[in-house]
Design an enzyme around this catalytic site. Sequence first.
Site, PDB file in Angstrom:
ATOM      1  N   LYS A 122       0.821  -1.205   0.000  1.00 50.21           N
ATOM      2  CA  LYS A 122       0.000   0.000   0.000  1.00 50.21           C
ATOM      3  C   LYS A 122       0.861   1.264   0.000  1.00 50.21           C
ATOM      4  CE  LYS A 122      -1.988   3.469   2.379  1.00 50.21           C
ATOM      5  NZ  LYS A 122      -1.451   4.352   3.435  1.00 50.21           N
ATOM      6  N   ASP A 140      -6.034   1.241   0.709  1.00 51.42           N
ATOM      7  CA  ASP A 140      -5.980   1.420   2.161  1.00 51.42           C
ATOM      8  C   ASP A 140      -7.326   1.007   2.741  1.00 51.42           C
ATOM      9  OD1 ASP A 140      -7.860   3.527   1.944  1.00 51.42           O
ATOM     10  OD2 ASP A 140      -6.245   4.864   1.387  1.00 51.42           O
TER      11      ASP A 140
END
Length: 215
Positions: A122, A140
């Site tokens: 991420k 996220d």
Amino acid sequence: MRVTKKIKEEQIRILGEVYKDTKPALIFRNPFELLIAVILSAQCTDKRVNVTTARLFQKAATPEAILSLGLAALEEEIRDCGLFRNKAKNIMATCQILCEQYGGEVPADFAKLQELPGVGRKTANVVMSVGFNAPAIAVDTHVFRVSNRLKLAAGDTPLAVEQGLMKAIPKDKWSAAHHWLIWHGRNICKARKPLCGKCPLADVCPTAIDFQPSP
DNA sequence: CTCCCGATAT
DNA sequence: ATATCAGGAG
């Protein structure tokens, strides 16, 4: 509601229209500051990160300067962000690698970013997308939740959702769509109490009905 | 899967 | 009081 390709296109169209002027919530001046801010953002609000980095970068805004600061001082600087021992240790180790292997610069390379301590998929995607203007979709907590509720990209892992989003969204809109989904998740499609009543996507969302007050 | 972890909203 | 917040490592 069955979410057809047509409906997904409509979801994307509305998101793009409503959130066309969104920009990153984290405050940064270069890829290095972005990298540190994103590492700090794990399990912490962007607002809290911005307060912390403003103070930190005033004292140390380069890998060299942060190494000079020392681990104990760095821990105190970032304590309010939570998970501070892990984050401080990872930031120190990352700064060490940046200095020794990359001349103090952040590599514009997804694989190399992911090798840095404290940098997972991420964070690497955010740095590539936001820091280096590369097409990428960082999944996220907000992107994961919103994508699953809309069924724009359903999946039980962030990677599965990322791959689903890349299929559903034109490549030239990946980076922008990432921001659309985050803003939507923060302001409307909240984790605990989603505001389906004032959601511009309610008509094309298969989950909206689940949150309506029962008749 | 568990652990790391303080601040904030509900 | 508890869920959640721009997750990652062991």
